[in-house]
Design a protein around this motif. Structure first.
Motif, mmCIF file in Angstrom:
data_model
loop_
_atom_site.group_PDB
_atom_site.id
_atom_site.type_symbol
_atom_site.label_atom_id
_atom_site.label_comp_id
_atom_site.label_asym_id
_atom_site.label_seq_id
_atom_site.Cartn_x
_atom_site.Cartn_y
_atom_site.Cartn_z
ATOM 1 N N TYR A 191 105.152 5.663 54.290
ATOM 2 C CA TYR A 191 105.621 6.636 55.059
ATOM 3 C C TYR A 191 106.583 7.710 54.432
ATOM 4 O O TYR A 191 107.389 7.185 53.436
ATOM 5 C CB TYR A 191 106.821 6.253 56.348
ATOM 6 N N ARG A 192 106.442 8.968 54.693
ATOM 7 C CA ARG A 192 107.182 10.107 54.225
ATOM 8 C C ARG A 192 108.504 10.103 54.718
ATOM 9 O O ARG A 192 109.584 10.444 54.213
ATOM 10 C CB ARG A 192 106.412 11.471 54.101
ATOM 11 N N SER A 193 108.499 10.100 55.970
ATOM 12 C CA SER A 193 109.982 10.053 56.648
ATOM 13 C C SER A 193 110.455 8.630 56.676
ATOM 14 O O SER A 193 109.766 7.627 56.499
ATOM 15 C CB SER A 193 109.531 10.296 58.142
ATOM 16 N N ASN A 194 111.802 8.425 56.984
ATOM 17 C CA ASN A 194 112.677 7.361 57.154
ATOM 18 C C ASN A 194 112.462 6.841 58.343
ATOM 19 O O ASN A 194 113.055 6.636 59.232
ATOM 20 C CB ASN A 194 113.978 7.812 57.082
ATOM 21 N N VAL A 195 110.983 6.182 58.307
ATOM 22 C CA VAL A 195 110.675 5.394 59.750
ATOM 23 C C VAL A 195 111.414 4.258 60.179
ATOM 24 O O VAL A 195 111.879 3.653 61.010
ATOM 25 C CB VAL A 195 109.219 5.141 59.739
ATOM 26 N N GLU A 218 102.120 -2.565 63.052
ATOM 27 C CA GLU A 218 103.028 -1.957 61.983
ATOM 28 C C GLU A 218 104.177 -3.315 61.684
ATOM 29 O O GLU A 218 104.592 -3.246 60.470
ATOM 30 C CB GLU A 218 103.946 -0.794 62.485
ATOM 31 N N SER A 244 110.740 2.410 53.962
ATOM 32 C CA SER A 244 109.824 3.145 54.457
ATOM 33 C C SER A 244 108.727 3.695 53.446
ATOM 34 O O SER A 244 107.585 3.815 54.019
ATOM 35 C CB SER A 244 110.624 4.529 55.092
ATOM 36 N N ARG A 245 109.113 4.064 52.302
ATOM 37 C CA ARG A 245 108.237 4.688 51.324
ATOM 38 C C ARG A 245 107.449 3.452 50.835
ATOM 39 O O ARG A 245 106.079 3.687 50.766
ATOM 40 C CB ARG A 245 109.064 5.031 50.229
ATOM 41 N N TRP A 270 112.946 2.804 63.658
ATOM 42 C CA TRP A 270 112.812 1.573 64.017
ATOM 43 C C TRP A 270 114.129 0.723 64.523
ATOM 44 O O TRP A 270 114.277 0.129 65.505
ATOM 45 C CB TRP A 270 112.024 0.846 63.061
ATOM 46 N N PRO A 293 108.079 0.194 66.255
ATOM 47 C CA PRO A 293 106.688 0.141 65.580
ATOM 48 C C PRO A 293 105.824 -0.690 66.503
ATOM 49 O O PRO A 293 106.192 -1.149 67.551
ATOM 50 C CB PRO A 293 107.108 -0.904 64.360
#
Length: 323
Positions: free
Chosen positions: A29-33, A48, A24-25, A37, A44
């Motif tokens: 992204y700051r959140s654990n996207v 993405e 994620s990083r 997903w 996404p």
């Protein structure tokens, strides 16, 4: 095919051995996207997915170019795969001249929703993007094969194995490409039961060739016997010329020979030729026109609402002043 499950598995495959947090990083992204997903809490967009693939050093442009082989549509040549416009252009290129209503019917989306996705007014979430690619081309797995190992995806593994088997079978027995088309005909579905020799009489082959091809197709998992007639187990377009140049040359030669035989026998068909002089620039333009025509043919075939005829498109353009 479960497109939602496939979307989760593709994103998991793109992550590879990285942790969800690290992936994620890496994508900014700051959140654990990645967790969202892969768990299906959210999906996404197609942009993405392409951006994630690019960040893991996958050549997305090359993968898409291979999918559209032999010619990438001009609209995709200069666009960034990570941008929303790319997914819209890809879908629009696959749709070609096919009616919008066909994609709507096959995906369960409204015509207005399909229109917004194809024009880029709305970004497609991955399951919807996969649905549209499948509806427009019947070759979603070929597209994904350029990004991930499709054979490792549970939602696609069996179907991919069948596709690969069909590619090999086409070379071993070219009739395996034409015989299933007769099983898709409305006329065959209307039969009370399978009639041995029914396909052979219409295709111009022997009863033995019909029987052998049906056995081959059953072994490959393409057709199944329901007690009365043969049925296509799954409907998917098989690109038999994509991975093996020698196999592609053999199959192109086979269908060219079939066309030549029909010309000599003065049988039904549209056969045209033109011997001409030109220059290199015009010849290049003719090649581009030739490839665009073939791509549009594929789009129309994929969107055909009924199955009442079996046909072959065999388009040729070649110089005869070999250098």
């Amino acid at each position: 095919m479960d497109h939602a499950a496939l979307a989760r598995e593709v994103m998991r495959a793109l992550r590879g051995t990285r942790s969800q947090t690290a992936f994620s990083r890496r994508l900014g992204y700051r959140s654990n996207v990645a967790y969202a997903w892969e768990s299906g809490r959210r999906y996404p967009t197609a942009a993405e997915m392409f951006r994630a693939a690019a960040r893991t050093r996958i050549d997305v442009r090359a993968a898409v170019a291979t999918f559209f082989h032999p010619r990438l549509p001009d609209a995709l040549a200069t666009l960034d795969p990570a941008k929303p416009a790319y997914a819209a252009a890809l879908l629009h290129a696959l749709k070609g001249p096919a009616p919008m209503r066909v994609l709507a019917e096959r995906t369960g989306l409204s015509r207005s929703a399909v229109s917004r996705l194809l024009t880029g007014a709305t970004q497609p979430r991955l399951p919807a993007f996969f649905q549209l690619v499948d509806a427009a081309s019947r070759r979603l797995l070929d597209l994904l094969a350029g990004l991930v190992d499709v054979s490792a995806l549970p939602a696609a593994r069996d179907e991919w194995r069948r596709v690969e088997t069909m590619r090999r079978l086409a070379v071993q027995n070219p009739l395996s490409e034409s015989v299933p088309r007769f099983l898709e005909l409305d006329q065959y579905a209307a039969l009370s039961k399978h009639r041995p020799g029914w396909i052979a009489a219409r295709l111009g082959i022997t009863r033995e060739e019909e029987d052998r091809t049906l056995r081959d197709l059953e072994t490959a998992g393409v057709i199944r016997w329901d007690g009365a007639r043969w049925r296509i187990d799954r409907e998917r377009s098989i690109d038999t010329t994509r991975f093996d140049r020698r196999a592609a040359a053999f199959l192109r030669g086979h269908w060219s020979d079939q066309g030549a035989a029909r010309v000599r026998a003065d049988r039904d068909g549209t056969f045209s030729y033109l011997v001409f002089t030109t220059d290199d620039a015009t010849l290049a333009n003719l090649r581009a026109l030739h490839l665009d025509y073939f791509r549009q043919v594929r789009a129309l075939v994929a969107s055909s609402p009924r199955n009442t005829r079996v046909a072959v498109v065999n388009v040729q353009l070649f110089p005869i002043d070999d250098r």
